[in-house]
Design a protein around this motif. Structure first.
Motif, PDB file in Angstrom:
ATOM      1  N   VAL A 292     -20.334 -45.009  -5.171  1.00  0.00           N
ATOM      2  CA  VAL A 292     -21.683 -44.706  -4.683  1.00  0.00           C
ATOM      3  C   VAL A 292     -22.369 -43.809  -5.705  1.00  0.00           C
ATOM      4  O   VAL A 292     -21.835 -42.784  -6.116  1.00  0.00           O
ATOM      5  CB  VAL A 292     -21.640 -44.006  -3.318  1.00  0.00           C
ATOM      6  N   ARG A 293     -23.568 -44.183  -6.125  1.00  0.00           N
ATOM      7  CA  ARG A 293     -24.287 -43.407  -7.140  1.00  0.00           C
ATOM      8  C   ARG A 293     -25.797 -43.509  -6.914  1.00  0.00           C
ATOM      9  O   ARG A 293     -26.289 -44.447  -6.306  1.00  0.00           O
ATOM     10  CB  ARG A 293     -23.955 -43.911  -8.550  1.00  0.00           C
ATOM     11  N   ASN A 294     -26.529 -42.490  -7.424  1.00  0.00           N
ATOM     12  CA  ASN A 294     -27.991 -42.505  -7.491  1.00  0.00           C
ATOM     13  C   ASN A 294     -28.654 -42.753  -6.129  1.00  0.00           C
ATOM     14  O   ASN A 294     -29.366 -43.735  -5.921  1.00  0.00           O
ATOM     15  CB  ASN A 294     -28.477 -43.557  -8.495  1.00  0.00           C
ATOM     16  N   GLY A 312     -20.534 -40.411   0.504  1.00  0.00           N
ATOM     17  CA  GLY A 312     -20.226 -41.231  -0.647  1.00  0.00           C
ATOM     18  C   GLY A 312     -18.800 -41.141  -1.156  1.00  0.00           C
ATOM     19  O   GLY A 312     -18.385 -41.916  -1.993  1.00  0.00           O
ATOM     20  N   ASP A 313     -18.046 -40.150  -0.753  1.00  0.00           N
ATOM     21  CA  ASP A 313     -16.636 -39.991  -1.093  1.00  0.00           C
ATOM     22  C   ASP A 313     -16.424 -39.402  -2.494  1.00  0.00           C
ATOM     23  O   ASP A 313     -17.373 -39.012  -3.168  1.00  0.00           O
ATOM     24  CB  ASP A 313     -15.890 -41.305  -0.933  1.00  0.00           C
ATOM     25  N   LYS A 314     -15.174 -39.357  -2.934  1.00  0.00           N
ATOM     26  CA  LYS A 314     -14.779 -38.588  -4.111  1.00  0.00           C
ATOM     27  C   LYS A 314     -15.523 -38.947  -5.387  1.00  0.00           C
ATOM     28  O   LYS A 314     -15.923 -38.095  -6.154  1.00  0.00           O
ATOM     29  CB  LYS A 314     -13.282 -38.736  -4.341  1.00  0.00           C
ATOM     30  N   GLY A 315     -15.691 -40.217  -5.696  1.00  0.00           N
ATOM     31  CA  GLY A 315     -16.286 -40.620  -6.962  1.00  0.00           C
ATOM     32  C   GLY A 315     -17.796 -40.615  -6.990  1.00  0.00           C
ATOM     33  O   GLY A 315     -18.402 -40.939  -8.015  1.00  0.00           O
ATOM     34  N   ALA A 341     -19.576 -35.831   6.285  1.00  0.00           N
ATOM     35  CA  ALA A 341     -18.202 -36.043   5.832  1.00  0.00           C
ATOM     36  C   ALA A 341     -18.223 -36.717   4.465  1.00  0.00           C
ATOM     37  O   ALA A 341     -19.208 -37.348   4.075  1.00  0.00           O
ATOM     38  CB  ALA A 341     -17.442 -36.915   6.828  1.00  0.00           C
ATOM     39  N   HIS A 342     -17.104 -36.560   3.735  1.00  0.00           N
ATOM     40  CA  HIS A 342     -16.903 -37.225   2.447  1.00  0.00           C
ATOM     41  C   HIS A 342     -17.979 -36.855   1.426  1.00  0.00           C
ATOM     42  O   HIS A 342     -18.504 -37.712   0.714  1.00  0.00           O
ATOM     43  CB  HIS A 342     -16.837 -38.743   2.638  1.00  0.00           C
ATOM     44  N   TRP A 343     -18.292 -35.564   1.361  1.00  0.00           N
ATOM     45  CA  TRP A 343     -19.261 -35.063   0.381  1.00  0.00           C
ATOM     46  C   TRP A 343     -18.520 -34.621  -0.882  1.00  0.00           C
ATOM     47  O   TRP A 343     -17.607 -33.795  -0.820  1.00  0.00           O
ATOM     48  CB  TRP A 343     -20.062 -33.896   0.950  1.00  0.00           C
ATOM     49  N   ASN A 344     -18.893 -35.160  -2.016  1.00  0.00           N
ATOM     50  CA  ASN A 344     -18.257 -34.836  -3.297  1.00  0.00           C
ATOM     51  C   ASN A 344     -19.017 -33.704  -3.963  1.00  0.00           C
ATOM     52  O   ASN A 344     -19.909 -33.931  -4.790  1.00  0.00           O
ATOM     53  CB  ASN A 344     -18.234 -36.083  -4.192  1.00  0.00           C
ATOM     54  N   ALA A 345     -18.673 -32.469  -3.630  1.00  0.00           N
ATOM     55  CA  ALA A 345     -19.410 -31.299  -4.112  1.00  0.00           C
ATOM     56  C   ALA A 345     -19.388 -31.182  -5.627  1.00  0.00           C
ATOM     57  O   ALA A 345     -20.328 -30.686  -6.239  1.00  0.00           O
ATOM     58  CB  ALA A 345     -18.841 -30.032  -3.479  1.00  0.00           C
ATOM     59  N   SER A 368     -14.963 -33.301   0.151  1.00  0.00           N
ATOM     60  CA  SER A 368     -14.275 -34.556   0.415  1.00  0.00           C
ATOM     61  C   SER A 368     -12.772 -34.353   0.330  1.00  0.00           C
ATOM     62  O   SER A 368     -12.282 -33.657  -0.562  1.00  0.00           O
ATOM     63  CB  SER A 368     -14.723 -35.613  -0.603  1.00  0.00           C
ATOM     64  N   PRO A 369     -12.005 -34.923   1.246  1.00  0.00           N
ATOM     65  CA  PRO A 369     -10.553 -34.734   1.227  1.00  0.00           C
ATOM     66  C   PRO A 369      -9.893 -35.432   0.029  1.00  0.00           C
ATOM     67  O   PRO A 369     -10.453 -36.335  -0.549  1.00  0.00           O
ATOM     68  CB  PRO A 369     -10.130 -35.398   2.552  1.00  0.00           C
TER      69      PRO A 369
END
Length: 369
Positions: A292-294, A312-315, A341-345, A368-369
């Protein structure tokens, strides 16, 4: 398909002319601010009568000549529009507390959907193959499957019993769905009685969906790239799909792998689905088909789902989440299990800023876990 748990002295004529110019320049200065309008929007609420929706062939209510026509004036109670306007109004902020979407300047039934009378058209599953076609003023019983470029659906209602209400096929571009209602009849769809997508973008180019009233579909606005603004998504209807499972529901969903930008700005996105009936998100950014991007998630009212936002998860990279209100109307934490949930800080270009609950509490995502 199942998915996981948006400004000396003058006398005589010269003085009169000056006063006239000043009157025009100052007119409207005391009016209420209009809703924001994205730079690429075809129309924008400004309080003026709408102009023609654009060049190209037009199909309007009571007129099948497809020769192009100007839209009628707006009826009372609906915002009017002008073609090609670019608004600069400041967007509503995530202020301390908001009682409801409409009370705080977010879209609702009064500011979305058709602005003109409609003419019934029982089209069934209609395939569109005419570039530049404008469909306007139709009350459609059926669906639109688009194999054409630069099609505009405006001031129209679509009531579908197909997999989608409006679908853009791969290899085509320029779809705009504006000031329309897209809905369905629960129990009449092909997915074991369910209906999946209100507006679906199967291609790799951006589409625009604005000022639309959307309801019933499981995954209402489904796309990897697009400009989704000023929409009211509500009353999603859960259903058990052909696989015998509760269909996971989202007001906006993206499966990742997108090549362009997805903008989700100034929408009311409600997902009242119960946690045991397939609730997923108000906005679901999932890495189902790729990274997931942009994505811009800006100044939306979000409520419901297991989590109101899946980040969007880890990537995930280039995800900007700013100025959103997470409403407590369904759950104390906005979603049944939380707001996000699944926020890639740590993702490059990811921004989390000025997001609050409707009662004023700041929202801080867990990593994100």
């Amino acid at each position: 398909m199942s998915r996981r748990i948006s400004q000396g002295l003058l006398t005589g004529p010269l003085l009169a002319a000056l006063l006239a110019v000043m009157a025009v320049a100052c007119s409207g200065s005391d009016r209420a601010a209009s809703p924001p309008c994205p730079d690429d929007a075809l129309t924008c609420p400004t309080g003026a009568s709408p102009a023609s929706p654009g060049a190209g062939r037009s199909t309007t209510a009571g007129d099948d000549s497809r020769t192009g026509a100007s839209a009628p004036p707006s009826p009372a109670g609906k915002p009017a529009a002008t073609a090609g306007a670019r608004g600069t109004t400041k967007k509503p902020s995530a202020r301390a507390a908001c009682a409801s979407p409409g009370a705080c300047g977010f879209p609702d039934t009064r500011t979305t959907g058709p602005r003109i009378p409609l003419t019934p058209h029982s089209t069934g599953a209609l395939t569109v193959r005419t570039d530049g076609l404008v469909i306007q003023g139709w009350d459609i019983t059926g669906s639109l499957d688009i194999y054409a470029n630069d099609v505009t659906v405006i001031d129209t209602k679509v009531t579908s019993d197909n997999w989608w209400g409006i679908n853009l096929r791969p290899g085509y571009r320029g779809l705009r769905v504006l000031h329309s209602t897209i809905t369905a009849v629960p129990g009449k769809g092909p997915d074991n009685g369910g209906v999946d997508y209100a507006v679906s973008n199967m291609g790799g180019s951006s589409i625009e969906v604005g000022w639309c009233d959307v309801s019933v579909f499981g995954d209402a606005l489904a796309m990897g790239q697009g400009n989704l603004h000023d929409n009211y998504v509500h009353d999603i209807a859960p259903f058990i799909n052909r696989d015998g499972e509760w269909q996971h529901t989202n007001a906006v969903i993206s499966g990742g792998g997108n090549t362009g930008q997805l903008i989700i700005r100034h929408n009311t996105l409600l997902n009242p689905t119960g946690l045991k009936q397939g609730a997923s998100g108000s906005i679901g950014l999932f890495a189902d088909t790729g990274v997931v991007r942009n994505v811009v998630v800006d100044h939306n009212w979000l409520a419901g789902g297991a989590y109101a936002l899946y980040g969007g998860d880890k990537g995930a990279t280039g995800i900007k989440v700013t100025g959103n209100i997470f409403s407590t109307q369904y759950h104390p934490a906005s979603g049944g299990y939380g707001a996000v949930a699944h926020w890639n800080a740590g993702g490059a270009g990811n921004v989390w800023r000025d997001n609050r609950m409707s009662d004023g509490r700041p929202v801080r995502p867990e990593p994100s876990p």
